[in-house]
Enzyme design. Sequence first.
Site, PDB file in Angstrom:
ATOM      1  N   CYS A 130      34.613  49.524  46.520  1.00  0.00           N
ATOM      2  CA  CYS A 130      34.758  48.079  46.659  1.00  0.00           C
ATOM      3  C   CYS A 130      35.579  47.821  47.911  1.00  0.00           C
ATOM      4  O   CYS A 130      36.246  48.718  48.410  1.00  0.00           O
ATOM      5  CB  CYS A 130      35.437  47.461  45.441  1.00  0.00           C
ATOM      6  N   CYS A 143      37.733  45.005  48.158  1.00  0.00           N
ATOM      7  CA  CYS A 143      38.807  44.025  47.967  1.00  0.00           C
ATOM      8  C   CYS A 143      40.213  44.563  48.242  1.00  0.00           C
ATOM      9  O   CYS A 143      41.089  43.814  48.643  1.00  0.00           O
ATOM     10  CB  CYS A 143      38.727  43.385  46.588  1.00  0.00           C
ATOM     11  N   LYS A 150      30.514  43.570  34.720  1.00  0.00           N
ATOM     12  CA  LYS A 150      31.926  43.363  35.042  1.00  0.00           C
ATOM     13  C   LYS A 150      32.190  41.868  35.011  1.00  0.00           C
ATOM     14  O   LYS A 150      31.603  41.111  35.794  1.00  0.00           O
ATOM     15  CB  LYS A 150      32.235  43.940  36.420  1.00  0.00           C
ATOM     16  N   ARG A 177      36.690  35.315  41.934  1.00  0.00           N
ATOM     17  CA  ARG A 177      35.587  36.271  42.007  1.00  0.00           C
ATOM     18  C   ARG A 177      34.370  35.813  41.182  1.00  0.00           C
ATOM     19  O   ARG A 177      33.501  36.597  40.841  1.00  0.00           O
ATOM     20  CB  ARG A 177      36.048  37.639  41.506  1.00  0.00           C
ATOM     21  N   GLU A 184      22.012  42.705  33.894  1.00  0.00           N
ATOM     22  CA  GLU A 184      22.748  43.439  34.937  1.00  0.00           C
ATOM     23  C   GLU A 184      22.601  44.953  34.730  1.00  0.00           C
ATOM     24  O   GLU A 184      22.372  45.705  35.675  1.00  0.00           O
ATOM     25  CB  GLU A 184      24.245  43.069  34.912  1.00  0.00           C
ATOM     26  N   LYS A 238      33.142  46.147  31.380  1.00  0.00           N
ATOM     27  CA  LYS A 238      34.536  45.977  31.766  1.00  0.00           C
ATOM     28  C   LYS A 238      34.911  44.507  31.719  1.00  0.00           C
ATOM     29  O   LYS A 238      34.156  43.692  32.250  1.00  0.00           O
ATOM     30  CB  LYS A 238      34.689  46.529  33.178  1.00  0.00           C
ATOM     31  N   SER A 288      43.673  46.990  33.229  1.00  0.00           N
ATOM     32  CA  SER A 288      45.122  46.870  33.369  1.00  0.00           C
ATOM     33  C   SER A 288      45.743  45.889  32.372  1.00  0.00           C
ATOM     34  O   SER A 288      46.753  46.206  31.738  1.00  0.00           O
ATOM     35  CB  SER A 288      45.456  46.449  34.797  1.00  0.00           C
ATOM     36  N   TYR A 326      44.325  53.696  31.245  1.00  0.00           N
ATOM     37  CA  TYR A 326      45.643  54.044  31.778  1.00  0.00           C
ATOM     38  C   TYR A 326      46.463  54.816  30.735  1.00  0.00           C
ATOM     39  O   TYR A 326      47.518  55.331  31.048  1.00  0.00           O
ATOM     40  CB  TYR A 326      46.378  52.769  32.227  1.00  0.00           C
TER      41      TYR A 326
END
Length: 324
Positions: free
Chosen positions: A120, A122, A195, A217, A233, A248, A274, A313
């Site tokens: 990506c 970004c 996403k 976004r 998608e 996600k 996150s 994580y």
Amino acid sequence: MSFPTHRLRRLRRTEALRGLFQETRLTARCFVYPLFVCPGTRVKDEIASMPGNFRWSVDLVAEECKSASDLGIPAVLLFGIPEKKDETGSGAYDADGIVQRAVRAIKKAVPNLLVICDVCLCEYTSHGHCGVVKNGEIQNDPTLELLARTAISQVQAGADIVAPSDMMDGRVGRIRAELDARGLTEVPILAYSAKYASAFYGPFREAADSTPQFGDRKSHQMDPANQREALREIELDIEEGADIVMIKPALPYLDIIALARRRFDVPIAAYQVSGEYSLIEAAARLGWVDRQRLMMETLLAIRRAGADVILTYFAKEAARLLGC
Ligand code: PBG
């Protein structure tokens, strides 16, 4: 016939019975551990909104990867925080960029660990958007070339899998074609297919310094209201050559994971993002929830819904608890 003939508590009575008849099992072999790589040396900088996660300099990230691998985790996912950003995100496709250097260091130190690279722009653009911006709009087609260049440079550095997360139309097909044209036919594509435009990415954007400087976004990431569109998608990404598809965030979108599992036969990955991590951490710090139990229960739920692979994580800690 029902009670008293049938008593479901019979199989729940002891730990051994419950273990034997457990329908879903967690193992560290389905975890991917996301890592942030930053400039400098000897840097291990804790991310304020994601306690227990760090920005690692290239010289230290390999050690962290070794310890993940020793716990039975088969793969890491890399994000880069470049030295400088520009309009076109050139740090993303620089042969000597932050992620490319990290890949080389990790593959040298831990050759058997799979290195997945997020594709990506970004984190690399001055405006924080996932593509080329013109007149305040993200341009789809001109972005594809830059994404393909990014993927190629990551693979040339040694990446095992590339994972486009940008949500531009046609990126999977373009990346596949450009990899194949260079003989890189064996590198799988893990597509961030469904996403969503989610508030759960907040802590990540702090970690990766990738908050958009204007707008949001929503012109490319999906509306949380949509279910059928997610299946479209995924279907298109498979047609374009995705080897693995991702949903996600994970926990708020278990319905999408379950539907995709029924509809498609490719491996499905789910990203416990996150914000999902930080919510659990924050509530645990307040003493309001049992952190370990919540961690394992959410991972189990994501797997039960149908995910083969979980990006989390919590990977190291969960692997340690699972003892495998
Ligand atoms: C984009 C990207 C994002 C995440 C993974 N890849 C951020 C975004 O779309 O804004 C989010 C991951 C997380 O929140 O843990 N490069």
